[in-house]
Design an enzyme around this catalytic site. Structure first.
Site, PDB file in Angstrom:
ATOM      1  N   VAL A  67       0.809  -1.227   0.000  1.00 14.09           N
ATOM      2  CA  VAL A  67       0.000   0.000   0.000  1.00 14.09           C
ATOM      3  C   VAL A  67       0.841   1.276   0.000  1.00 14.09           C
ATOM      4  O   VAL A  67       0.306   2.373  -0.162  1.00 14.09           O
ATOM      5  CB  VAL A  67      -0.998   0.031   1.193  1.00 14.09           C
ATOM      6  CG1 VAL A  67      -2.002  -1.097   1.101  1.00 14.09           C
ATOM      7  CG2 VAL A  67      -0.249   0.009   2.528  1.00 14.09           C
ATOM      8  N   ASN A  93      -7.496  -1.890   6.461  1.00 16.50           N
ATOM      9  CA  ASN A  93      -7.167  -2.560   7.723  1.00 16.50           C
ATOM     10  C   ASN A  93      -5.656  -2.740   7.901  1.00 16.50           C
ATOM     11  O   ASN A  93      -5.199  -3.019   9.005  1.00 16.50           O
ATOM     12  CB  ASN A  93      -7.876  -3.927   7.733  1.00 16.50           C
ATOM     13  CG  ASN A  93      -7.279  -4.857   8.753  1.00 16.50           C
ATOM     14  OD1 ASN A  93      -7.525  -4.737   9.957  1.00 16.50           O
ATOM     15  ND2 ASN A  93      -6.428  -5.789   8.308  1.00 16.50           N
ATOM     16  N   SER A 146      -6.549   3.237  15.614  1.00 17.13           N
ATOM     17  CA  SER A 146      -6.165   2.607  16.884  1.00 17.13           C
ATOM     18  C   SER A 146      -6.411   3.609  18.003  1.00 17.13           C
ATOM     19  O   SER A 146      -6.354   4.825  17.772  1.00 17.13           O
ATOM     20  CB  SER A 146      -4.666   2.260  16.854  1.00 17.13           C
ATOM     21  OG  SER A 146      -4.202   1.949  18.149  1.00 17.13           O
ATOM     22  N   TYR A 159       3.602   5.027  15.027  1.00 16.96           N
ATOM     23  CA  TYR A 159       2.319   4.318  14.960  1.00 16.96           C
ATOM     24  C   TYR A 159       1.205   5.236  15.455  1.00 16.96           C
ATOM     25  O   TYR A 159       0.206   5.461  14.758  1.00 16.96           O
ATOM     26  CB  TYR A 159       2.394   3.045  15.807  1.00 16.96           C
ATOM     27  CG  TYR A 159       1.128   2.213  15.785  1.00 16.96           C
ATOM     28  CD1 TYR A 159       0.811   1.426  14.692  1.00 16.96           C
ATOM     29  CD2 TYR A 159       0.255   2.207  16.874  1.00 16.96           C
ATOM     30  CE1 TYR A 159      -0.343   0.665  14.667  1.00 16.96           C
ATOM     31  CE2 TYR A 159      -0.904   1.446  16.863  1.00 16.96           C
ATOM     32  CZ  TYR A 159      -1.201   0.681  15.755  1.00 16.96           C
ATOM     33  OH  TYR A 159      -2.348  -0.070  15.733  1.00 16.96           O
ATOM     34  N   ALA A 161       1.190   8.499  15.818  1.00  8.11           N
ATOM     35  CA  ALA A 161       1.044   9.710  14.985  1.00  8.11           C
ATOM     36  C   ALA A 161       0.334   9.381  13.673  1.00  8.11           C
ATOM     37  O   ALA A 161      -0.551  10.122  13.226  1.00  8.11           O
ATOM     38  CB  ALA A 161       2.420  10.314  14.722  1.00  8.11           C
ATOM     39  N   SER A 162       0.723   8.268  13.049  1.00 10.35           N
ATOM     40  CA  SER A 162       0.101   7.931  11.758  1.00 10.35           C
ATOM     41  C   SER A 162      -1.353   7.512  11.940  1.00 10.35           C
ATOM     42  O   SER A 162      -2.214   7.825  11.109  1.00 10.35           O
ATOM     43  CB  SER A 162       0.890   6.834  11.039  1.00 10.35           C
ATOM     44  OG  SER A 162       1.044   5.699  11.871  1.00 10.35           O
ATOM     45  N   LYS A 163      -1.671   6.831  13.065  1.00 16.43           N
ATOM     46  CA  LYS A 163      -3.065   6.429  13.303  1.00 16.43           C
ATOM     47  C   LYS A 163      -3.927   7.656  13.644  1.00 16.43           C
ATOM     48  O   LYS A 163      -5.126   7.681  13.333  1.00 16.43           O
ATOM     49  CB  LYS A 163      -3.129   5.387  14.413  1.00 16.43           C
ATOM     50  CG  LYS A 163      -2.553   4.015  14.009  1.00 16.43           C
ATOM     51  CD  LYS A 163      -3.383   3.349  12.921  1.00 16.43           C
ATOM     52  CE  LYS A 163      -2.990   1.892  12.684  1.00 16.43           C
ATOM     53  NZ  LYS A 163      -3.798   1.235  11.671  1.00 16.43           N
ATOM     54  N   ILE A 192      -6.536  -5.963  20.849  1.00 17.78           N
ATOM     55  CA  ILE A 192      -7.210  -7.112  20.224  1.00 17.78           C
ATOM     56  C   ILE A 192      -6.165  -8.218  20.119  1.00 17.78           C
ATOM     57  O   ILE A 192      -5.060  -7.978  19.623  1.00 17.78           O
ATOM     58  CB  ILE A 192      -7.728  -6.752  18.806  1.00 17.78           C
ATOM     59  CG1 ILE A 192      -8.590  -5.472  18.819  1.00 17.78           C
ATOM     60  CG2 ILE A 192      -8.501  -7.923  18.204  1.00 17.78           C
ATOM     61  CD1 ILE A 192      -9.856  -5.524  19.648  1.00 17.78           C
TER      62      ILE A 192
END
Ligand code: NAP
Length: 258
Positions: A67, A93, A146, A159, A161-163, A192
């Site tokens: 991606v 996802n 998240s 993680y 920052a990008s989410k 999860i």
């Protein structure tokens, strides 16, 4: 009368559909009559899920896609259309993270995580929206962010920052594309229990127990507890929802401080 919760016949792309949450989403959608295209880098995982879904009587195709490359995201959408004739739902996802302190994190580590989590959502969404517009059909995009995108993370900074960027992009795309019938919503899962997340988020049983205790429900979530809300967001039952964020994290608990 058609069941508003039905996703039967809705052509759906699930990125990261070969493992964890994405695998569950692919199964649950196919079980309910949605033709599914699963996409990611590792063909061996995709093949396993595709074959299992087919054995269960579902319609599933797969395509290799990184991606981070917008051309590959365009090709992924074209593959769905080639197999199933149209596109109705995109579920972004895919995701990746690196556990590191800021000072130890190298520029390439930062860039890789942001490229997968944020650039990847942008490229896939753009490719899907072009197809929705060409079909003049509208569509539904579901972004998996998240709770780290809300609360931040002390050991997975790119993680978090990008989410956070994914949550913001959800609102912007909802606003940009709403008048053409494209709904864009976001899910922010809490912990999860998946093999992919385990080594970074709960590296040992003691941390795992502490994470479970921090939830009001006292446990981790399961993959299908994310798949089911995706069904709702893909279906007409959520037809007045766009730009929304569903936090699915088992609730927070003061037990974490005890
Ligand atoms: P996972 O099994 O590791 O899933 C991540 C998926 O992303 C893999 O299937 C992977 O497939 C795919 N992916 C990674 N880089 C990619 C790339 N460059 N191009 C295409 N696909 C790529 O972990 P999971 O727990 O199911 O996570 C699924 C999503 O939920 C992620 O977005 C994650 O951030 C989010 N989430 C999970 C939790 C949790 O506690 N489990 C909590 C909050 C949010 P390939 O390696 O084959 O490319």
């Amino acid at each position: 009368m058609k069941d508003p919760f039905s996703i039967e016949g809705k052509v759906t792309i699930v990125t990261g559909g070969g493992t964890g949450i994405g695998e569950s989403i692919a199964h649950e959608f196919a079980k309910r009559g949605a033709p599914v295209l699963i996409a990611s880098r590792k063909v061996e995982n995709l093949e396993k899920v595709r074959d299992q879904i087919r054995r269960e009587g579902g319609k599933c195709e797969m395509t290799q896609c990184d991606v981070r490359d917008s051309d590959q995201c365009d090709a992924m959408v074209a593959t769905a259309v080639k197999h199933f004739g149209r596109l109705d739902v995109l579920i972004n996802n895919h995701g990746a993270s690196i556990a590191s302190s800021s000072l130890d994190l190298r520029p390439n580590g930062w860039k890789a995580v942001v490229a997968i989590n944020l650039d990847g959502v942008f490229f896939c969404s753009k490719a899907a929206a072009r197809q929705f517009f060409a079909q003049k059909s509208g569509g539904s995009i579901i972004n998996i962010s998240s709770t780290a995108g809300i609360d931040g993370s002390s050991h997975m900074l790119p993680y978090g920052a990008s989410k956070a960027g994914v949550i913001n992009l959800t609102v912007s795309h909802a606003s940009e594309w709403g008048d053409r019938g494209v709904r864009v919503n976001c899910i922010a899962p809490g912990p999860i229990d998946t093999e992919g997340a385990a080594p970074r988020v709960w590296p040992n049983p003691k941390v795992k127990e502490a994470v479970a205790r921090s939830r009001a429900l006292g446990r981790f979530g399961t993959v299908d507890e994310i798949a089911y809300p995706c069904i709702f967001l893909a279906s007409d039952a959520s037809s007045y929802m766009t730009g929304s964020l569903l936090v699915i994290d088992g609730g927070t608990s003061p037990r974490a401080m005890e």
